[in-house]
Design a protein around this motif. Structure first.
Motif, short mmCIF file in Angstrom:
data_model
loop_
_atom_site.label_atom_id
_atom_site.label_comp_id
_atom_site.label_asym_id
_atom_site.label_seq_id
_atom_site.Cartn_x
_atom_site.Cartn_y
_atom_site.Cartn_z
N TYR A 1 29.51 -18.33 98.31
CA TYR A 1 28.60 -17.20 98.10
C TYR A 1 27.18 -17.53 98.56
O TYR A 1 26.40 -16.64 98.85
CB TYR A 1 28.55 -16.81 96.62
CG TYR A 1 29.80 -16.13 96.12
CD1 TYR A 1 30.13 -14.83 96.51
CD2 TYR A 1 30.66 -16.80 95.25
CE1 TYR A 1 31.28 -14.21 96.04
CE2 TYR A 1 31.80 -16.18 94.77
CZ TYR A 1 32.11 -14.89 95.17
OH TYR A 1 33.25 -14.28 94.71
N ASP B 1 21.63 -11.72 80.92
CA ASP B 1 21.62 -10.37 81.50
C ASP B 1 20.21 -9.86 81.76
O ASP B 1 20.02 -8.98 82.60
CB ASP B 1 22.36 -9.40 80.57
CG ASP B 1 23.85 -9.67 80.53
OD1 ASP B 1 24.40 -10.16 81.55
OD2 ASP B 1 24.48 -9.41 79.50
N MET C 1 17.87 -11.49 83.15
CA MET C 1 17.33 -12.27 84.28
C MET C 1 16.60 -13.54 83.84
O MET C 1 15.73 -14.03 84.54
CB MET C 1 16.37 -11.41 85.13
CG MET C 1 16.99 -10.22 85.81
SD MET C 1 17.67 -10.60 87.43
CE MET C 1 16.28 -11.26 88.32
N GLU D 1 15.35 -14.68 92.81
CA GLU D 1 16.31 -14.03 93.71
C GLU D 1 17.72 -14.58 93.49
O GLU D 1 18.70 -13.83 93.54
CB GLU D 1 15.90 -14.25 95.17
CG GLU D 1 14.65 -13.50 95.57
CD GLU D 1 14.09 -13.96 96.92
OE1 GLU D 1 14.72 -14.83 97.58
OE2 GLU D 1 13.03 -13.46 97.31
N GLY E 1 19.10 -13.03 90.37
CA GLY E 1 19.50 -11.65 90.66
C GLY E 1 20.81 -11.59 91.42
O GLY E 1 21.69 -10.78 91.11
N MET E 2 20.98 -12.46 92.39
CA MET E 2 22.22 -12.51 93.16
C MET E 2 23.40 -12.88 92.25
O MET E 2 24.47 -12.27 92.34
CB MET E 2 22.08 -13.54 94.29
CG MET E 2 23.33 -13.74 95.10
SD MET E 2 23.06 -15.08 96.29
CE MET E 2 24.70 -15.23 96.95
N LEU F 1 23.78 -12.38 89.11
CA LEU F 1 24.13 -11.26 88.22
C LEU F 1 24.82 -10.11 88.95
O LEU F 1 25.55 -9.34 88.33
CB LEU F 1 22.88 -10.76 87.49
CG LEU F 1 22.33 -11.74 86.44
CD1 LEU F 1 20.99 -11.25 85.90
CD2 LEU F 1 23.32 -11.98 85.31
N LYS F 2 24.63 -10.01 90.26
CA LYS F 2 25.25 -8.93 91.04
C LYS F 2 26.68 -9.23 91.48
O LYS F 2 27.45 -8.31 91.75
CB LYS F 2 24.41 -8.62 92.28
CG LYS F 2 23.13 -7.90 91.97
CD LYS F 2 22.33 -7.66 93.23
CE LYS F 2 20.98 -7.05 92.89
NZ LYS F 2 20.10 -6.99 94.04
N VAL F 3 27.05 -10.50 91.55
CA VAL F 3 28.39 -10.89 92.02
C VAL F 3 29.26 -11.17 90.79
O VAL F 3 29.00 -12.13 90.06
CB VAL F 3 28.31 -12.13 92.94
CG1 VAL F 3 29.71 -12.56 93.37
CG2 VAL F 3 27.43 -11.86 94.15
N PRO F 4 30.29 -10.35 90.56
CA PRO F 4 31.08 -10.49 89.33
C PRO F 4 31.60 -11.91 89.04
O PRO F 4 31.50 -12.37 87.90
CB PRO F 4 32.24 -9.51 89.53
CG PRO F 4 31.66 -8.47 90.45
CD PRO F 4 30.73 -9.22 91.37
N ARG G 1 28.62 -13.99 88.04
CA ARG G 1 28.13 -13.52 86.74
C ARG G 1 29.01 -14.06 85.60
O ARG G 1 28.50 -14.54 84.59
CB ARG G 1 28.13 -11.99 86.73
CG ARG G 1 27.68 -11.39 85.43
CD ARG G 1 27.88 -9.85 85.42
NE ARG G 1 27.12 -9.31 84.34
CZ ARG G 1 25.87 -8.91 84.42
NH1 ARG G 1 25.23 -8.97 85.55
NH2 ARG G 1 25.24 -8.43 83.36
#
Length: 166
Positions: free
Chosen positions: A8, A31, A33, A60, A63-64, A66-69, A72
């Motif tokens: 990733y 969650d 951040m 960043e 953030g990345m 948290l966006k990718v299951p 996360r």
């Protein structure tokens, strides 16, 4: 585990460094951040300074993640843990570090069996992930120091490359 998720970050070498460091130290991404060691917040600036990177890249990366299951699921569940490698001897425990042959199978079971045969309880085992640690080791903390004859037995086990006593 690192081998399953590092792809990733292939396009982002600095993010890869940050993500690997968070994983290595069990630093959780929340969650909201934040980066946490248990319930203690670790500021982006402290991680950035330790890694000599810009704090914005740390943000960043969070953030990345948290966006990718898959990321996360991993990073929001990390926990730091006590490693007694350097303190065990100060409280009377035995501390042995074993460098296994690469990809040795069943080495922990063999070592634990030998220790049990000497009626010694194991207090803690830390097996480093070879994907995170180039020279991954297996550290075993026992209720009392390991006798010399047992160290000799352990060093003769198939798959044991090196043994250090602390």
């Amino acid at each position: 585990m690192w081998g399953r998720i590092e792809h990733y970050f292939d396009e982002y070498p600095v993010r890869k460094l940050i993500a690997k460091t968070l994983l290595k130290y069990g630093l959780r991404v929340s969650d909201d951040m934040k980066i946490k060691a248990g319930d203690i917040e670790v500021p982006y600036t402290k991680i950035a300074k330790a890694l000599d990177v810009d704090r914005r890249v740390v943000k960043e990366t969070v953030g990345m993640i948290l966006k990718v299951p898959e990321l996360r699921d991993i990073y929001t569940n990390l926990e730091p843990t006590v490693h007694m490698k350097y303190v065990g001897r100060h409280v009377g425990y035995g501390v042995i570090e074993i460098e296994p042959e690469p990809r040795a199978v069943g080495i922990l079971a063999k070592i634990a069996q030998k220790i049990a045969e000497h009626d010694i309880n194991i207090i803690q085992v830390v097996a480093e992930d070879p994907e995170l640690y180039p020279e991954a080791t297996l550290t075993i903390i026992t209720e009392r120091p390991i006798p010399g004859d047992l160290i000799n037995e352990l060093s003769k086990l198939e798959g044991v490359k090196r043994i250090s006593i602390y």
